[in-house]
Design a protein around this motif. Structure first.
Motif, PDB file in Angstrom:
ATOM      1  N   GLN A 114       0.843  -1.194   0.000  1.00 22.30           N
ATOM      2  CA  GLN A 114       0.000   0.000   0.000  1.00 22.30           C
ATOM      3  C   GLN A 114       0.882   1.249   0.000  1.00 22.30           C
ATOM      4  O   GLN A 114       2.038   1.217   0.403  1.00 22.30           O
ATOM      5  CB  GLN A 114      -0.945  -0.007   1.202  1.00 22.30           C
ATOM      6  CG  GLN A 114      -1.971  -1.119   1.124  1.00 22.30           C
ATOM      7  CD  GLN A 114      -2.912  -1.138   2.303  1.00 22.30           C
ATOM      8  OE1 GLN A 114      -2.781  -0.367   3.254  1.00 22.30           O
ATOM      9  NE2 GLN A 114      -3.892  -2.045   2.272  1.00 22.30           N
ATOM     10  N   MET A 115       0.305   2.378  -0.435  1.00 20.49           N
ATOM     11  CA  MET A 115       1.107   3.572  -0.679  1.00 20.49           C
ATOM     12  C   MET A 115       1.532   4.288   0.597  1.00 20.49           C
ATOM     13  O   MET A 115       0.829   4.279   1.610  1.00 20.49           O
ATOM     14  CB  MET A 115       0.329   4.553  -1.567  1.00 20.49           C
ATOM     15  CG  MET A 115       0.225   4.133  -3.013  1.00 20.49           C
ATOM     16  SD  MET A 115      -0.690   5.354  -3.972  1.00 20.49           S
ATOM     17  CE  MET A 115       0.276   6.832  -3.617  1.00 20.49           C
ATOM     18  N   ASP A 116       2.663   4.954   0.530  1.00 15.94           N
ATOM     19  CA  ASP A 116       3.199   5.777   1.607  1.00 15.94           C
ATOM     20  C   ASP A 116       2.346   7.039   1.736  1.00 15.94           C
ATOM     21  O   ASP A 116       2.177   7.783   0.764  1.00 15.94           O
ATOM     22  CB  ASP A 116       4.644   6.147   1.277  1.00 15.94           C
ATOM     23  CG  ASP A 116       5.339   6.904   2.394  1.00 15.94           C
ATOM     24  OD1 ASP A 116       4.654   7.433   3.296  1.00 15.94           O
ATOM     25  OD2 ASP A 116       6.582   6.999   2.345  1.00 15.94           O
ATOM     26  N   PRO A 117       1.773   7.326   2.923  1.00 15.19           N
ATOM     27  CA  PRO A 117       0.966   8.532   3.091  1.00 15.19           C
ATOM     28  C   PRO A 117       1.706   9.833   2.767  1.00 15.19           C
ATOM     29  O   PRO A 117       1.060  10.868   2.549  1.00 15.19           O
ATOM     30  CB  PRO A 117       0.580   8.487   4.579  1.00 15.19           C
ATOM     31  CG  PRO A 117       0.587   7.038   4.916  1.00 15.19           C
ATOM     32  CD  PRO A 117       1.738   6.469   4.125  1.00 15.19           C
ATOM     33  N   ALA A 118       3.030   9.783   2.708  1.00 11.63           N
ATOM     34  CA  ALA A 118       3.800  10.988   2.405  1.00 11.63           C
ATOM     35  C   ALA A 118       3.790  11.339   0.923  1.00 11.63           C
ATOM     36  O   ALA A 118       4.192  12.446   0.539  1.00 11.63           O
ATOM     37  CB  ALA A 118       5.247  10.812   2.871  1.00 11.63           C
ATOM     38  N   ASN A 119       3.338  10.423   0.060  1.00  6.37           N
ATOM     39  CA  ASN A 119       3.540  10.584  -1.380  1.00  6.37           C
ATOM     40  C   ASN A 119       2.277  11.024  -2.113  1.00  6.37           C
ATOM     41  O   ASN A 119       1.227  10.385  -1.986  1.00  6.37           O
ATOM     42  CB  ASN A 119       4.041   9.277  -1.992  1.00  6.37           C
ATOM     43  CG  ASN A 119       5.433   8.919  -1.508  1.00  6.37           C
ATOM     44  OD1 ASN A 119       6.073   9.695  -0.790  1.00  6.37           O
ATOM     45  ND2 ASN A 119       5.910   7.758  -1.897  1.00  6.37           N
TER      46      ASN A 119
END
Length: 326
Positions: free
Chosen positions: A225-230
């Protein structure tokens, strides 16, 4: 000060509705429904007030309750009777979602969307087949390509059961193209795909994992799952799904990622969906229970903000409550 410019002139009761830029309607909303093959009665979900797991034979009555509010679309999540390492009940012809889908499509005119992921069906709670040694790793790695074949089998079983739309949510590379190819090859060109195209590894999923019994038994989902920073990465992810044939593009969660919703809306022509997730729902309920917020008001405002950011469709646990207001 130039008092010839007075924005307040357009805020009076007579004109305010006429110049309102954003509106909500029941047709904008999708209601999640949890179907549980392990129970014979409805089970309240403690962390999500007002929601229940329903047994298979209650799936149709539950969907009819949704339809009575004016909401026309539901998304089904299944809790199987058994689990294994590969999640084989996900594609079983007599699986929980397959049985519920057949009944709902035969007895109602609801638009039926099915969630296609393995996390509710695997013993370990991850979204695919684990690579060798994964249980010993701090951060679990899913075998992407082996999982694709299982997602295709799952999607086909949903289509055969009568699903109108399938929503792959595992964030596997190539999942949209693999499923689209499988569906088309089996004569299901008419079944649409709503990809969880930008799904973040978020802390807002807690109540859902309780509701769907899909929490990881160990490790986390940061490797798929994706990095919340990106933010820029989301555009790349979505573009891949567009090229593979996604009909609708999903952002999950919604409220902490309204910038992503807006960016996708500006960049792509496909309809954009946003998932107002369980944690967003639960925190508003908790604040309202303490008397800190007016639940109906903040729920409506939250969904309005998601629509204003550019979402065409909103998956939300507030669907029935808001639809009744509207």
């Amino acid at each position: 000060m130039d008092l010839t410019k007075r924005p307040r002139r357009l805020r009076t009761d007579g004109i305010r509705p006429l110049v309102s830029e954003t509106s909500l309607a029941p047709a904008d909303l999708i209601a999640p429904v949890f179907v549980d093959a392990t129970t014979k009665k409805r089970i309240p979900i403690e962390s999500m007030p007002g929601h229940e797991r329903v047994p298979i034979d209650e799936a149709v009555p539950r969907v009819k309750e949704v339809l009575e509010t004016g909401v026309k679309a539901v998304i089904l999540f299944g809790i199987p009777e058994t689990k294994d390492e590969r999640g084989s009940r996900a594609w079983a012809q007599d699986g929980v979602v397959q049985q519920a889908t057949r009944a709902i499509t035969e007895e109602t005119d609801a638009y039926v969307i099915t969630d296609a992921c393995l996390c509710e069906y695997t013993e370990h709670g991850h979204c695919g087949v684990l690579e060798a040694g994964a249980p010993e790793q701090e951060h679990v790695t899913v075998d992407n390509d082996e999982t694709l074949d299982l997602l295709a089998k799952t999607a086909l079983s949903h289509a055969e059961a009568g699903a109108d739309m399938i929503a792959p949510s595992g964030m596997m590379d190539g999942m949209v193209g693999t499923i689209r190819t499988a569906l088309d090859g089996a004569g299901f060109e008419h079944v649409s795909l709503m990809s969880y195209a930008a799904k973040y590894e978020s802390a807002f999923y807690g109540p859902f994992r309780d509701a769907a019994d899909g929490a990881p038994a160990f490790g986390d989902r940061r490797h798929y799952q994706m990095d919340p920073a990106n933010a820029r990465e989301a555009i790349r992810e979505v573009e891949l799904d567009v090229t593979q044939g996604a009909d609708v593009l999903m952002v999950k969660p919604a409220l902490p990622y309204l910038d992503i919703v807006a960016s996708i809306r500006e960049t792509f022509d496909q309809p954009v969906a946003a998932y107002n997730v369980s944690g967003e729902y639960a925190m508003l309920h908790a604040a309202a229970d303490n008397g800190w917020l007016d639940l109906e008001a903040v729920a409506h405002e939250s969904l309005l903000s998601i629509k204003r950011a550019g979402a065409d469709l909103i998956l939300t646990y507030f669907a029935e409550e808001i639809a009744r207001q509207l």
